[in-house]
Scaffold this motif. Structure first.
Motif, PDB file in Angstrom:
ATOM      1  N   ARG A 103       3.092   2.215   8.270  1.00  0.00           N
ATOM      2  CA  ARG A 103       4.362   2.168   7.524  1.00  0.00           C
ATOM      3  C   ARG A 103       5.419   1.400   8.317  1.00  0.00           C
ATOM      4  NH1 ARG A 103       6.493   3.854   2.587  1.00  0.00           N
ATOM      5  NH2 ARG A 103       8.718   4.168   2.724  1.00  0.00           N
ATOM      6  N   SER A 104       5.471   1.610   9.630  1.00  0.00           N
ATOM      7  CA  SER A 104       6.424   0.856  10.458  1.00  0.00           C
ATOM      8  C   SER A 104       6.117  -0.633  10.430  1.00  0.00           C
ATOM      9  CB  SER A 104       6.408   1.357  11.902  1.00  0.00           C
ATOM     10  OG  SER A 104       7.076   2.588  12.004  1.00  0.00           O
ATOM     11  N   ALA A 105       4.837  -0.982  10.496  1.00  0.00           N
ATOM     12  CA  ALA A 105       4.456  -2.396  10.440  1.00  0.00           C
ATOM     13  C   ALA A 105       4.869  -2.995   9.101  1.00  0.00           C
ATOM     14  CB  ALA A 105       2.953  -2.555  10.655  1.00  0.00           C
ATOM     15  N   ALA A 106       4.632  -2.255   8.011  1.00  0.00           N
ATOM     16  CA  ALA A 106       5.021  -2.741   6.682  1.00  0.00           C
ATOM     17  C   ALA A 106       6.538  -2.926   6.605  1.00  0.00           C
ATOM     18  CB  ALA A 106       4.539  -1.774   5.601  1.00  0.00           C
ATOM     19  N   TRP A 107       7.295  -1.980   7.180  1.00  0.00           N
ATOM     20  CA  TRP A 107       8.759  -2.062   7.167  1.00  0.00           C
ATOM     21  C   TRP A 107       9.233  -3.292   7.946  1.00  0.00           C
ATOM     22  CZ3 TRP A 107      12.931  -1.253   4.767  1.00  0.00           C
ATOM     23  CH2 TRP A 107      14.171  -1.219   5.404  1.00  0.00           C
TER      24      TRP A 107
ATOM     25  N   GLY B 190       6.596   3.493  -2.434  1.00  0.00           N
ATOM     26  CA  GLY B 190       7.845   2.971  -1.917  1.00  0.00           C
ATOM     27  C   GLY B 190       7.765   1.907  -0.860  1.00  0.00           C
ATOM     28  N   ALA B 191       6.571   1.517  -0.425  1.00  0.00           N
ATOM     29  CA  ALA B 191       6.439   0.622   0.719  1.00  0.00           C
ATOM     30  C   ALA B 191       6.279  -0.848   0.340  1.00  0.00           C
ATOM     31  CB  ALA B 191       5.273   1.064   1.590  1.00  0.00           C
ATOM     32  N   GLY B 192       6.992  -1.306  -0.668  1.00  0.00           N
ATOM     33  CA  GLY B 192       7.002  -2.727  -0.986  1.00  0.00           C
ATOM     34  C   GLY B 192       5.780  -3.245  -1.706  1.00  0.00           C
ATOM     35  N   VAL B 193       4.988  -2.368  -2.288  1.00  0.00           N
ATOM     36  CA  VAL B 193       3.755  -2.773  -2.962  1.00  0.00           C
ATOM     37  C   VAL B 193       4.041  -3.321  -4.362  1.00  0.00           C
ATOM     38  CG1 VAL B 193       1.536  -1.946  -3.833  1.00  0.00           C
ATOM     39  CG2 VAL B 193       2.407  -1.092  -1.658  1.00  0.00           C
ATOM     40  N   LEU B 194       4.963  -2.687  -5.077  1.00  0.00           N
ATOM     41  CA  LEU B 194       5.267  -3.064  -6.455  1.00  0.00           C
ATOM     42  C   LEU B 194       6.168  -4.297  -6.499  1.00  0.00           C
ATOM     43  CD1 LEU B 194       4.848  -2.110  -9.406  1.00  0.00           C
ATOM     44  CD2 LEU B 194       6.989  -0.847  -9.180  1.00  0.00           C
ATOM     45  N   ARG B 195       5.843  -5.219  -7.391  1.00  0.00           N
ATOM     46  CA  ARG B 195       6.639  -6.433  -7.603  1.00  0.00           C
ATOM     47  C   ARG B 195       6.964  -6.556  -9.087  1.00  0.00           C
ATOM     48  NH1 ARG B 195       4.315  -6.716  -3.094  1.00  0.00           N
ATOM     49  NH2 ARG B 195       4.770  -8.168  -1.425  1.00  0.00           N
ATOM     50  N   PRO B 196       7.880  -5.716  -9.561  1.00  0.00           N
ATOM     51  CA  PRO B 196       8.187  -5.723 -10.994  1.00  0.00           C
ATOM     52  C   PRO B 196       9.065  -6.903 -11.403  1.00  0.00           C
ATOM     53  CG  PRO B 196       9.565  -4.138  -9.874  1.00  0.00           C
ATOM     54  CD  PRO B 196       8.617  -4.683  -8.847  1.00  0.00           C
ATOM     55  N   MET B 197       9.195  -7.049 -12.712  1.00  0.00           N
ATOM     56  CA  MET B 197      10.080  -8.054 -13.289  1.00  0.00           C
ATOM     57  C   MET B 197      11.456  -7.406 -13.471  1.00  0.00           C
ATOM     58  SD  MET B 197       7.395  -9.420 -16.154  1.00  0.00           S
ATOM     59  CE  MET B 197       6.944  -7.745 -16.605  1.00  0.00           C
ATOM     60  N   TRP B 198      12.492  -8.236 -13.372  1.00  0.00           N
ATOM     61  CA  TRP B 198      13.864  -7.745 -13.485  1.00  0.00           C
ATOM     62  C   TRP B 198      14.647  -8.619 -14.453  1.00  0.00           C
ATOM     63  CZ3 TRP B 198      15.257  -3.318 -11.019  1.00  0.00           C
ATOM     64  CH2 TRP B 198      14.360  -2.853 -10.036  1.00  0.00           C
ATOM     65  N   ASP B 199      15.345  -7.962 -15.369  1.00  0.00           N
ATOM     66  CA  ASP B 199      16.273  -8.669 -16.249  1.00  0.00           C
ATOM     67  C   ASP B 199      17.614  -8.665 -15.533  1.00  0.00           C
ATOM     68  OD1 ASP B 199      18.022  -9.624 -18.138  1.00  0.00           O
ATOM     69  OD2 ASP B 199      17.374  -8.256 -19.735  1.00  0.00           O
ATOM     70  N   ILE B 200      17.990  -9.830 -15.005  1.00  0.00           N
ATOM     71  CA  ILE B 200      19.253  -9.947 -14.269  1.00  0.00           C
ATOM     72  C   ILE B 200      20.253 -10.830 -15.017  1.00  0.00           C
ATOM     73  CG2 ILE B 200      18.191  -9.451 -12.036  1.00  0.00           C
ATOM     74  CD1 ILE B 200      18.218 -12.451 -11.431  1.00  0.00           C
TER      75      ILE B 200
ATOM     76  N   LEU C  65      11.514   1.469  -1.535  1.00  0.00           N
ATOM     77  CA  LEU C  65      12.333   2.667  -1.716  1.00  0.00           C
ATOM     78  C   LEU C  65      12.926   3.073  -0.371  1.00  0.00           C
ATOM     79  CD1 LEU C  65       9.894   4.783  -3.929  1.00  0.00           C
ATOM     80  CD2 LEU C  65      11.593   3.111  -4.681  1.00  0.00           C
ATOM     81  N   GLU C  66      14.236   3.289  -0.328  1.00  0.00           N
ATOM     82  CA  GLU C  66      14.883   3.620   0.942  1.00  0.00           C
ATOM     83  C   GLU C  66      14.740   5.081   1.348  1.00  0.00           C
ATOM     84  OE1 GLU C  66      18.982   2.461   1.053  1.00  0.00           O
ATOM     85  OE2 GLU C  66      18.461   0.382   1.458  1.00  0.00           O
ATOM     86  N   GLU C  67      14.824   5.976   0.418  1.00  0.00           N
ATOM     87  CA  GLU C  67      14.983   7.389   0.764  1.00  0.00           C
ATOM     88  C   GLU C  67      13.709   8.210   0.679  1.00  0.00           C
ATOM     89  OE1 GLU C  67      17.778   8.131  -2.263  1.00  0.00           O
ATOM     90  OE2 GLU C  67      19.417   7.128  -1.225  1.00  0.00           O
ATOM     91  N   VAL C  68      12.741   7.734  -0.060  1.00  0.00           N
ATOM     92  CA  VAL C  68      11.540   8.522  -0.320  1.00  0.00           C
ATOM     93  C   VAL C  68      10.303   7.628  -0.259  1.00  0.00           C
ATOM     94  CG1 VAL C  68      12.701  10.267  -1.752  1.00  0.00           C
ATOM     95  CG2 VAL C  68      11.866   8.170  -2.806  1.00  0.00           C
ATOM     96  N   PRO C  69       9.138   8.205   0.037  1.00  0.00           N
ATOM     97  CA  PRO C  69       7.924   7.387   0.065  1.00  0.00           C
ATOM     98  C   PRO C  69       7.416   7.039  -1.334  1.00  0.00           C
ATOM     99  CG  PRO C  69       7.414   9.642   0.709  1.00  0.00           C
ATOM    100  CD  PRO C  69       8.894   9.567   0.540  1.00  0.00           C
ATOM    101  N   PHE C  70       7.743   7.875  -2.338  1.00  0.00           N
ATOM    102  CA  PHE C  70       7.331   7.652  -3.720  1.00  0.00           C
ATOM    103  C   PHE C  70       8.486   8.017  -4.638  1.00  0.00           C
ATOM    104  CE2 PHE C  70       3.483   8.698  -1.396  1.00  0.00           C
ATOM    105  CZ  PHE C  70       2.636   7.666  -1.775  1.00  0.00           C
ATOM    106  N   LEU C  71       8.525   7.390  -5.818  1.00  0.00           N
ATOM    107  CA  LEU C  71       9.539   7.721  -6.811  1.00  0.00           C
ATOM    108  C   LEU C  71       8.827   8.073  -8.111  1.00  0.00           C
ATOM    109  CD1 LEU C  71      12.543   7.948  -7.492  1.00  0.00           C
ATOM    110  CD2 LEU C  71      12.482   5.536  -8.175  1.00  0.00           C
ATOM    111  N   GLU C  72       9.037   9.320  -8.534  1.00  0.00           N
ATOM    112  CA  GLU C  72       8.428   9.824  -9.761  1.00  0.00           C
ATOM    113  C   GLU C  72       9.132   9.249 -10.982  1.00  0.00           C
ATOM    114  OE1 GLU C  72       5.906  12.031 -10.047  1.00  0.00           O
ATOM    115  OE2 GLU C  72       5.652  12.456  -7.909  1.00  0.00           O
ATOM    116  N   PRO C  73       8.437   9.150 -12.125  1.00  0.00           N
ATOM    117  CA  PRO C  73       9.117   8.778 -13.359  1.00  0.00           C
ATOM    118  C   PRO C  73      10.301   9.728 -13.599  1.00  0.00           C
ATOM    119  CG  PRO C  73       6.752   8.738 -13.685  1.00  0.00           C
ATOM    120  CD  PRO C  73       6.994   9.334 -12.319  1.00  0.00           C
ATOM    121  N   GLY C  74      11.431   9.172 -13.992  1.00  0.00           N
ATOM    122  CA  GLY C  74      12.641   9.964 -14.181  1.00  0.00           C
ATOM    123  C   GLY C  74      13.444  10.145 -12.910  1.00  0.00           C
TER     124      GLY C  74
END
Length: 197
Positions: free
Chosen positions: A73-77, A110-120, A138-147
């Motif tokens: 995780r540190s290496a990924a960060w 949360g470790a930078g794996v997801l590369r979603p699309m963004w409407d900006i 994700l800054e605060e948590v290792p995973f983010l649940e739906p909602g």
């Protein structure tokens, strides 16, 4: 180089008067290095990244040390922070849609794996929505649940497409045509100039 040499090299890249949010100084990091407490020294050096901008070589060096220590995780960060320097970074407050309202039913890693699309806010020549891709950390948590909700860091795939963003702007995340989440932009950092990296 071995781990102590790598960490010493990284420590030399931090200005001596710099302190972390917890008032840790470089001198204290040296004490951990002398005591062969490399994992602790690495963790403290990572914290200096929030105390002020550090050069690309700092993060590359720390990433090498984390890999040798098998601290994935540190290496990924550290590699993530290198990408932030090269591509710029957007911090935002993200809220995912609940599982019953959106497509996603599993947590986001949360470790930078997801590369979603963004409407900006971009549009095609015909006026249709145009999306841009940015990796998500994700800054605060290792995973983010739906909602769920948390602070995130985005690294744009094409930095020039994100230049118009400003704090306070609302953007939407997409994993398909539907909205997966909404985010409020908190901070925008452009890519570092070549001499800064």
């Amino acid at each position: 180089m071995d781990v102590p040499e790598i960490l010493e090299a990284a420590g030399l890249l931090v200005p001596e008067k710099t302190a972390t949010e917890n008032d840790v100084t470089v001198r204290e990091v040296w004490e951990y290095l002398v005591a062969d407490e490399w994992e602790t020294a690495l963790g403290l050096l990572e914290e200096f990244g929030d105390a002020g901008p550090l050069p690309l070589t700092f993060w590359e060096t720390l990433g090498d040390a984390a890999e040798q220590l098998r601290m994935e995780r540190s290496a990924a960060w550290c590699h993530w922070r290198c990408t932030e320097i090269r591509n710029g970074m957007i911090r935002a407050d993200l809220t995912l849609r609940p599982a019953g309202e959106g497509r996603r039913t599993t947590p986001i890693d949360g470790a930078g794996v997801l590369r979603p699309m963004w409407d900006i806010g971009h549009r095609t020549a015909t006026g249709e929505r145009s999306v841009n891709i940015a990796a998500l950390w994700l800054e605060e948590v290792p995973f983010l649940e739906p909602g769920g909700r948390c602070r995130v860091r985005l690294v744009p795939l094409v930095p020039s497409s994100w230049r118009q963003l400003e704090p306070g702007r609302r953007i939407t995340m997409h994993e398909d045509r539907t909205v997966a989440g909404t985010a409020i932009v908190l901070e925008v950092r452009p890519p570092a100039a070549p001499s800064e990296g």
